[in-house]
Design a protein around this motif. Structure first.
Motif, mmCIF file in Angstrom:
data_model
loop_
_atom_site.group_PDB
_atom_site.id
_atom_site.type_symbol
_atom_site.label_atom_id
_atom_site.label_comp_id
_atom_site.label_asym_id
_atom_site.label_seq_id
_atom_site.Cartn_x
_atom_site.Cartn_y
_atom_site.Cartn_z
ATOM 1 N N THR B 236 0.838 -1.215 0.000
ATOM 2 C CA THR B 236 0.000 0.000 0.000
ATOM 3 C C THR B 236 0.871 1.262 0.000
ATOM 4 O OG1 THR B 236 -0.132 0.159 2.407
ATOM 5 C CG2 THR B 236 -1.822 -1.153 1.312
ATOM 6 N N ARG B 280 -9.192 -6.065 3.458
ATOM 7 C CA ARG B 280 -9.945 -4.897 2.977
ATOM 8 C C ARG B 280 -10.461 -4.062 4.158
ATOM 9 N NH1 ARG B 280 -11.264 -8.243 -1.352
ATOM 10 N NH2 ARG B 280 -11.022 -7.249 -3.385
ATOM 11 N N LEU B 283 -7.619 -2.213 5.914
ATOM 12 C CA LEU B 283 -6.826 -1.228 5.172
ATOM 13 C C LEU B 283 -7.649 -0.114 4.527
ATOM 14 C CD1 LEU B 283 -4.374 -3.676 3.372
ATOM 15 C CD2 LEU B 283 -3.862 -2.223 5.310
ATOM 16 N N ARG B 284 -8.918 -0.348 4.285
ATOM 17 C CA ARG B 284 -9.672 0.589 3.432
ATOM 18 C C ARG B 284 -9.733 2.017 3.991
ATOM 19 N NH1 ARG B 284 -14.743 -2.602 4.751
ATOM 20 N NH2 ARG B 284 -14.488 -3.571 2.708
ATOM 21 N N ILE B 304 -7.113 -1.886 -2.963
ATOM 22 C CA ILE B 304 -6.674 -2.974 -2.073
ATOM 23 C C ILE B 304 -6.922 -4.320 -2.755
ATOM 24 C CG2 ILE B 304 -7.033 -4.073 0.172
ATOM 25 C CD1 ILE B 304 -7.910 -1.198 1.109
#
Lengths: 666, 318
Positions: B236, B280, B283-284, B304
């Motif tokens: 990321t 998801r 991290l979203r 992601i």
């Protein structure tokens, strides 16, 4: 220096003259064709009876005077058999192989004399043959004409231009790569590096067939490494599912992903469960050996069940869909008319062996023999070969190439073979049975005869300067078909005599490289494609409207233009559902821009609308102006008015189009 | 507590909540995983999808003390944390604890309050304590914040700052229920179900919840999976569509949640699916997309997803 050189050359010429005079006066000893003494002794018609009796003990028959007695080379025969059985020579090993018609005529009558067990050949002879047709050139005729017209000087210019373009392209590419690397390096140096931990089990399973993976799983189970065994069993199962078309294996997919995929397809649920069980076993802290055995057995069962699917698919290969039944190029190296067998044999027997691609303008240092088979050589090249032989080299020429007579004073003439090939000591079989054109070499000038064909000589040698020239009637004696038969491999090796340092193999491929890029394109028949590509590029350049060589505009700024910011902001509001606010915010900016560009005030919307309409050159101005005025009014009051979302959106889009038309993108 | 007990209780909680919140099993699973790993949750969805109902049902089945704050633009930090109030009779300041002093705190529509008020939760969420007038007061254990927000409204709302977002272990998106689920919902309403008078029996008590939160710590993780987590989060930080990548707190959160998911499945070891399944949600809300990506219509979930589709799984056979 010049004087010294001239003196030395005169001394050399004198020596040569003396030597030739001595040869003319003194009875010529038999030629030392081969280094191995036994053959030399047998080829001597004047040898003593005691010597002859010694030779008779090893040789089956006494050759006629001038004929060379050859002994079979068991090593060569075995070598050929091994190579034919290796599977690379498809005509020998592949059951579904189809021969070309010519090859079928040559090979099939001699099935009984093939040196190795060739199951594929028997099947191939039973199958219908491919029809050999000359392909039509796909490049336009004028392209070939152009290459001829360009000639030598034009070709050289083109060649120079081509290499210049390639060099410039390479420099440009290298510069780009270096810039990218430098940029990446700097960004990587600035970025925090992620911690890298070694996985517990490092197994390489990619690209291996299912059965190999299963076998490795079994191996690791036996050796007491159940975790590694499970990794291989997992890979084997996935490979089997992939082959059966049930899943598509990817490195970023987990067992859960595969399970879901299998569940969606409604097939292979058992396999999905097994995948999950394997995953659970693989990542467990302690792997149970018994459990690993059980899971591996289940993998076998599932794969066996999948095997039914694979078997169902397999017959399609037998029906002619498999790559095995594809036609092999008639002159492919491993095809019946190729030379791979000879080349491999020569590579093992000679110190070094090269298939010559470049023109024969000079020979590598240390060359002891040169083989010329069906080559189309220029005069200059024959002269090079002539010099080579004069200085002691050996030349083996097969067939009747043009230029041989001029270079060496030998005049072989084509004639039909009137009988079987006869070689003393070994069984030579020529694959061309009837109607083959052999060379009537005559008996006048030969120093020794190796093989005859009825009344004509088939292979013989001549002295030329300090070296020798060996002539063979049929060039096909060196191809794969010929070497697969009888003792032909032994015969071919005998042609070169004893140990060789370096042998050059000159054939139809020698010196056939294109002289300039245009010729290369014409030969590769890619002319139409390249012309098409050029046309497309020209169209692209034309559509972009930039003349070639025109100064480039400065690199665009990475910052987005204000209009894009405004649009992005408006889009954001639109996505958030606040269309009224989006329209009013966008409109306030758009109106000021439209006012500036149209030369009108954005306070008086009616005047602005008329200015916009007049700028667009609309015929029915009054109606259009009223409509635009209404739109602008609604746009400015979009947020306050609220109302129908679809209507607001439509107004926003019309306004956006208007801004693009009047104000441009940037 | 054994893994088997953990799984049994977890399944009981799941069944109970799923009986109230129809058709949102995945949301419930995510919320439970976060709660049992001791993390805070941000629930996002359009109004009327049952976010508040979920939290209320959760508080009842967990048997915890539950407080709710309706975030509004005029809400002050002291309305959240509480404050010292002058006691005229005793002539001293008395501390009046705010709603943050509870075990389960519902911060409803958290993005309606300004950043100043939102920030009042920063210390509480990370340190599990509140400092007022120089005095630090610990919060009860367990302390869990469940915040909700509406993604579509922009007027009168204040987006959460990145520091605040990072303190949420998971961000769960609640989507519309399927058609047949909505029919079931309507049938239940027709039969007299009233979400305002919701009464669900407690499955566990506060002490059991604390005990359960300790169980995921015992779940084994192989080094290859730690490597997998690190690679996902590191990706990321270098992805071209992402301006600001996820922090190490995201890696730790992913590890904790994967362990909780493994325990909920009755396993004492983690498998790659446990990690990938929660990536998801973890991290979203922690990545900030480039403005260009936003204009192109990309969402954090899309990016992601592309990272997960490129990151090789440990033990993958390809």
């Amino acid at each position: 220096m010049k004087r010294l050189g001239r003196a030395l050359s005169r001394v050399w010429a004198l020596c040569l003259l003396c030597a030739s005079a001595a040869n003319a006066d003194v009875a010529q000893p038999p030629p030392q064709l081969f280094e191995d003494q036994s053959l030399t002794a047998q080829s001597d018609p004047n040898q003593s009876s005691s010597d002859q009796s010694t030779a008779d003990q090893s040789m089956p028959e006494q050759p006629t005077p001038g004929r060379i007695l050859l002994s079979p080379d068991e090593g060569a025969r075995g070598d050929i058999a091994t190579r034919l059985a290796s599977g690379r020579f498809r005509f020998c090993s592949e059951e579904s192989y189809r021969l070309w018609e010519v090859d079928k005529d040559r090979l099939c009558p001699h099935l009984g004399k093939v040196a190795a067990d060739c199951p594929g050949l028997v099947a191939a002879c039973a199958r219908p043959a491919w029809d050999e047709a000359t392909p039509e050139p796909s490049s336009p005729g004028w392209f070939f004409e152009l290459t001829k017209f360009l000639g030598n000087y034009g070709g050289q210019l083109l060649r120079a231009l081509f290499w210049l373009a390639v060099a410039l392209g390479a420099i440009f590419l290298l510069r780009g790569v270096l810039t990218t690397l430098r940029r990446d390096g700097s960004s990587e140096a600035g970025a925090a590096t992620a911690p890298t931990l070694m996985p517990t089990v490092d197994v390489e399973t990619a690209g291996q067939p299912t059965e190999v993976l299963l076998a490795r799983a079994a191996e690791y189970l036996e050796s007491g490494d159940p975790r590694r065994a499970l990794h291989f069993a997992y890979a084997a199962l996935l490979s089997g599912l992939d082959h059966a078309g049930l899943v598509r294996v990817h490195r970023a997919l987990t067992s859960g992903d595969y399970r879901r995929s299998l569940a969606r397809s409604g097939r292979g649920q058992a396999a999905g469960t097994l995948l999950w069980d394997l995953d659970l076993a693989r990542f467990r802290h302690v792997v149970d050996s018994t459990g690993a055995h059980g899971l591996t057995s289940r993998v076998r069962e599932v794969l066996a069940a999948l095997g039914a699917v694979l078997l169902f698919l397999a017959p399609s290969g037998l029906l002619g869909c498999s790559p095995g039944s594809d036609a092999e190029g008639p002159m492919a190296p491993t095809a019946p008319r190729g030379y791979a067998l000879f080349e491999e044999l020569a590579s093992t027997r000679f110190m070094s062996f090269t298939r010559r691609l470049r023109r024969v303008t000079e020979l590598p240092e240390g060359t002891s023999s040169v083989l010329v088979v069906d080559a189309h050589l220029r005069k200059l090249e024959w002269e090079t070969l002539s010099r080579f032989v004069t200085q002691g080299g050996r030349l083996v020429v097969a067939g009747s190439p043009d230029g041989l007579a001029d270079a060496f004073g030998l005049g072989p003439e084509p004639s039909d073979c009137t009988g079987p090939i006869e070689v003393s000591g070994i069984d030579v079989v020529t694959p061309d049975t009837t109607g083959v054109s052999l060379v009537a070499l005559g008996a006048d000038d030969s120093e020794g005869v190796l093989a005859t064909c009825g009344a004509s000589d088939f292979a013989r040698f001549h002295r030329h300067g300090a070296g020798r020239v060996t002539l063979i009637g049929d060039a096909s004696i060196f191809d794969n078909t010929s070497l697969a038969l009888g003792d032909n491999a032994s015969f071919v090796l005998h042609l070169f005599g004893g140990p060789q340092r370096h042998v050059e193999f000159i054939g139809p491929w020698t010196g056939t490289g294109a002289f300039h890029p245009m010729e290369s394109i014409a030969r590769s028949t890619t002319g139409p494609w390249l012309l098409h590509l050029l046309g497309m590029l020209a169209l692209l350049a034309w559509s972009r409207g930039r003349r070639f060589g025109a100064p480039r505009p400065p690199a665009p700024s990475k910052r987005r233009s204000w209009i894009e910011h405004a649009q992005a902001l408006a889009s954001h509001y639109e996505r958030q559902g606040d269309t009224g606010a989006a329209l009013s915010r966008y409109a306030s900016w758009a109106l000021s821009l439209l006012g500036k560009r149209s030369g009108s005030s954005n306070r008086d919307l009616r005047a602005l609308a008329e200015a916009l309409v007049s700028k667009q050159g609309v015929k029915n101005r009054a109606d259009e102006a009223a409509e635009v005025h209404h739109l602008l009014l609604r746009a400015r009051a979009g947020a306050e008015l609220g109302g129908d979302k679809a209507k607001l959106l439509r107004g926003y889009r019309v306004l956006r189009t208007m801004v693009s038309d009047v104000a441009g993108r940037r | 507590m054994q893994i088997e007990d953990y799984k049994r209780i977890h399944d009981g909680l799941l069944t109970k909540i799923s009986g109230v919140l129809l058709g949102q099993e995945e949301v419930t699973l995510n919320v439970l995983a976060a709660l049992l790993s001791g993390g805070h949750i941000l629930i996002e969805g359009v109004p009327g999808l049952g976010k508040t109902l979920l939290v209320r049902a959760l508080s009842q089945v967990l048997g915890c003390q539950f407080r709710r704050i309706q975030f509004t633009p005029d809400l002050m930090p002291s309305d959240v944390t509480g404050g010292n109030v002058w006691n005229a009779q005793q002539g001293s300041f008395d501390f009046h604890p705010g709603p943050v002093f509870s075990e389960l705190l519902l911060a409803d529509e958290i993005n309606r309050a300004p950043a100043k008020t939102q920030s009042a939760l920063l210390e509480a969420m990370q340190e599990r304590s509140v400092t007022i007038d120089g005095k630090t007061r610990p919060l009860p254990r367990p302390f869990l914040v469940l915040a909700t927000q509406n993604p579509i409204e922009s007027q009168g709302t204040y987006p959460l700052p990145e520091a605040q977002l990072d303190r949420f272990l998971l961000k769960v998106n609640v989507s519309y229920p399927a058609l047949d689920v909505e029919k079931q919902l309507l049938a239940a309403c027709a039969a007299g179900f009233d979400s305002e008078r919701l009464q669900v029996d407690a499955v566990i008590d506060r002490a059991t919840l604390v005990e359960m939160q300790a169980v995921p710590e015992t779940v084994e993780v192989s080094p290859s999976l730690i490597d997998y987590i690190a690679r996902i989060v590191a990706a990321t930080r270098s992805h071209r569509a992402i301006e600001v990548g996820a922090s190490p707190r995201a890696s730790i959160g992913l590890l904790r949640t994967a362990r909780a998911a493994a325990a909920a499945d009755g396993r004492n070891f983690v498998v790659p699916d446990d990690v990938k399944g929660f990536a998801r949600a973890i991290l979203r809300h922690r990545v900030v997309l480039h403005p260009d990506s936003g204009i192109e219509g990309l969402t954090a979930d899309d990016v992601i997803g592309s990272i997960l589709a490129e990151t090789s799984v440990p033990g993958a056979a390809a």
